[in-house]
Design an enzyme around this catalytic site. Structure first.
Site, PDB file in Angstrom:
ATOM      1  CG  HIS A 155    -132.780  50.815  76.943  1.00  0.00           C
ATOM      2  ND1 HIS A 155    -131.836  50.262  76.128  1.00  0.00           N
ATOM      3  CD2 HIS A 155    -132.099  51.622  77.795  1.00  0.00           C
ATOM      4  CE1 HIS A 155    -130.638  50.705  76.457  1.00  0.00           C
ATOM      5  NE2 HIS A 155    -130.772  51.536  77.483  1.00  0.00           N
ATOM      6  CD  GLU A 180    -136.012  49.934  72.456  1.00  0.00           C
ATOM      7  OE1 GLU A 180    -135.474  50.407  71.449  1.00  0.00           O
ATOM      8  OE2 GLU A 180    -135.707  50.301  73.611  1.00  0.00           O
ATOM      9  CB  CYS A 227    -129.180  48.666  72.992  1.00  0.00           C
ATOM     10  SG  CYS A 227    -130.075  48.011  74.425  1.00  0.00           S
ATOM     11  CB  CYS A 233    -133.711  46.461  73.646  1.00  0.00           C
ATOM     12  SG  CYS A 233    -133.813  47.680  74.974  1.00  0.00           S
TER      13      CYS A 233
END
Length: 151
Positions: A77, A79, A105, A108
């Site tokens: 992801h 992040e 999420c 993260c």
């Protein structure tokens, strides 16, 4: 009209998201401290690994809905990539803020909390109630941004 700092960094996160090779959702993240950009990240596979635009989307093939079974994906992801970039380059991000084009999420969220990021600005929702609970419990401030939503 001159953008606010929040708008400015969220617009940069949107540009970072444009580098994503994810077939489902393009996400960008920017880590900022004292109004200075420290790192950026977008969602995509690890260095040296084929992009989903070349291999196809494993999650689509398996019918995995958004927000579930994160391990069934070739990519990291945005992040995560922003945090990993900081570690890779020896950049201190504790006490920083993150701007993400999508609400992080739970995977993260755990990384953001342990990296010491204290505020997360986001402009698009993500179906992960656990992430919201963990952010609240860890006292990480979440700010729903007025910036452009992504994906």
């Amino acid at each position: 009209m001159r953008p606010s700092w929040e708008e400015y960094f969220m617009e940069i996160a949107q540009v970072v998201a444009s580098r994503s090779t994810c077939l489902r959702r393009q996400v960008g993240a920017v880590v900022v401290k004292n109004r200075q950009i420290l790192t950026t990240g977008y969602n995509g596979p690890p260095r040296g690994v084929a992009h989903c635009e070349q291999t196809g989307c494993l999650r689509d093939r398996l019918g995995v809905p958004s927000g579930e079974r994160h391990e069934l994906c070739r990519g990291l992801h945005a992040e995560m990539n922003a945090i990993v970039q900081a570690a890779h380059n020896g950049v201190q991000i504790a006490g920083a803020e993150m701007y993400s084009t999508t609400q992080p999420c739970s995977l993260c969220a755990k990384m953001i909390i342990n990296a010491g990021i204290i505020v997360v600005h986001f402009s698009g929702p993500y179906p992960d109630e656990l992430a919201l609970q963990m952010f609240q419990e860890a006292n990480v401030e979440l700010v729903a941004s007025r910036g452009p939503a992504c994906g």
